[in-house]
Design an enzyme around this catalytic site. Structure first.
Site, PDB file in Angstrom:
ATOM      1  N   LYS A 112      -9.653   1.913  -1.740  1.00  0.00           N
ATOM      2  CA  LYS A 112      -9.884   1.264  -0.434  1.00  0.00           C
ATOM      3  C   LYS A 112     -11.228   1.682   0.177  1.00  0.00           C
ATOM      4  O   LYS A 112     -11.501   2.885   0.323  1.00  0.00           O
ATOM      5  CB  LYS A 112      -8.734   1.678   0.499  1.00  0.00           C
ATOM      6  N   GLU A 116       0.857  -1.189   0.000  1.00  0.00           N
ATOM      7  CA  GLU A 116       0.000   0.000   0.000  1.00  0.00           C
ATOM      8  C   GLU A 116       0.900   1.248   0.000  1.00  0.00           C
ATOM      9  O   GLU A 116       1.955   1.255   0.648  1.00  0.00           O
ATOM     10  CB  GLU A 116      -0.821  -0.049   1.298  1.00  0.00           C
ATOM     11  N   CYS A 148      -4.933  -3.390   2.656  1.00  0.00           N
ATOM     12  CA  CYS A 148      -4.647  -3.384   4.090  1.00  0.00           C
ATOM     13  C   CYS A 148      -5.884  -3.642   4.957  1.00  0.00           C
ATOM     14  O   CYS A 148      -6.400  -4.734   4.946  1.00  0.00           O
ATOM     15  CB  CYS A 148      -3.933  -2.084   4.460  1.00  0.00           C
TER      16      CYS A 148
END
Lengths: 264, 264
Positions: free
Chosen positions: A112, A41, A145
């Site tokens: 995300k 990331e 993540c």
């Protein structure tokens, strides 16, 4: 086919340097005949932003920005796919995104959907959903993540046909690597968690990137140093959702019982 | 409060003997001041049925059958709750069920919704859903064995407010104990997996019953022998879904992105 990751240790704000180092590790992965490589990331910018000014200064457009272009060039030259986390600039704001770059160009951008900690100050929550993309013979899903903490993320990708879940990460908690064993098995997919390592502005990242198979086996795992791992897989192993001759993990689902998961 | 389990090794078809042995282990748990004790799946009958005739011969009504009554008596006398797997007889057919018995009587019956292997020959799939019951100060959800393979099971229970997931099991595969670490953490609940042990009609069960906390810690785990474990917990730890001061695992969910999980 071969899938892998590069575990990197970026320096905050040093985009050129971080990109250069990542390309070097990507070259190592290409040398190991990787077809798909995952980077962490925010691999080019670093993670610990302190102001929106910093975020905007480092954010780039996808696929037209400096980093995207370099990755697209690399993917084309080496005939492979790269999935990498990038701080994305758009007209409406910034996102914590991941690009999938392939030999034929930009495949897809994922933004995300579950933001962690102060990310909520810097990024807009992704609203484009969890997508699956057919990338050179393998169906790839992306989550970033903290998305891992929500079992729905990997589930939605697997139900969408993902064989390999690319999981760029900047983990600071010690749990993900263990939890992904269960997620890989329960969804019968490969999960490539490409974590970063090192310390940045007093935040320590936990390294231990890994690749888990649909049978819960750890196919590769790193320690705390920069590292590159590539493993050979049969993506079609992820299509076989059977557990016994009476059981298929997807056909046995009881969606009519799962309502609370999808209602606000 | 204190929660625990008894890991038993039943003999197929010997209901009286199996019940007697289980009651002895429940007494041990009561001696350790347990408030809630979980027994394995089908703890009184055994697991490896060979015909519907055997199933019907051993099945009992809940809560009016022989085994239920004995457990209800025990729960009343000892002022605790017992969750136990029972082969249930109903007018419409047989179910792989679990009873929750408390000091004030029958609390709830759960009927397994994801049947494993040949269970599909013997039992009807549960159609009453995953329920949460307030049992003496703690909110209890029940799932049975193979339900664990579906991340939706623990998720639906946790979203329903469960603090403790009772998980009677007859595990034959080696994966569950690891996967439940992730499920406990991702849902921030306690998970009590009460597995059986021993060999029955050539089928070997994997023991290693365990209690996992909402922080992924293993609070108790057994080996391959019959065993009783009781641990002290604070059920309210399961109500705190915070991860950082910016994150709450339930408030951060994005149900509008999870549609494929609940559509057929």
């Amino acid at each position: 086919m071969r899938i892998g990751y590069a575990q990197t240790n970026p320096v905050f704000g040093e985009k050129e340097k971080n990109l250069k180092r990542a390309l070097k590790l990507l070259e190592a992965a290409a040398g190991l005949e990787a077809d798909l490589v995952v980077l962490p990331e925010l691999f080019n910018t670093g993670y610990v932003f302190r102001s929106m000014r910093e975020v905007w200064k480092l954010a780039e457009q996808i696929p037209d920005g400096y980093t995207s272009k370099a990755l697209l060039d690399f993917a084309e030259e080496n005939g492979l796919h790269v999935c990498a986390g990038i701080c994305e600039a758009t007209k409406e704001g910034t996102y914590n995104s991941a690009l999938l770059a392939g030999p034929s160009g930009h495949c897809v951008t994922y933004r995300k959907i579950h933001l962690f900690g102060r990310e909520k100050l810097w990024f807009m929550p992704g609203n484009a959903g969890l997508k699956v993309f057919a990338a050179g013979g393998v169906k790839v899903g992306i989550m970033i993540c903290f998305d891992w903490f929500f079992p729905e993320s990997a589930r939605v990708l697997a139900l969408g046909g993902a064989q390999v879940v690319c999981h760029p990460a900047n983990l600071v908690l010690p749990y993900c690597q263990t939890a992904m064993l269960g997620s890989a098995l329960q969804n019968k997919v490969f999960v490539v968690t490409a974590n970063r390592t090192g310390v940045e502005r007093s935040t320590r990242f936990t390294g231990r990137s890994q690749i888990v198979g649909p049978d819960m086996r750890v196919l590769a795992r790193s320690g705390l140093r920069e590292d590159v791992k590539v493993v050979k897989i049969r993506p079609e192993d992820a299509d076989d959702k059977r557990v016994t001759r009476f059981n298929d993990l997807f056909k046995d689902r009881r969606p009519e019982m799962y309502g609370p998961i999808c209602s606000g």
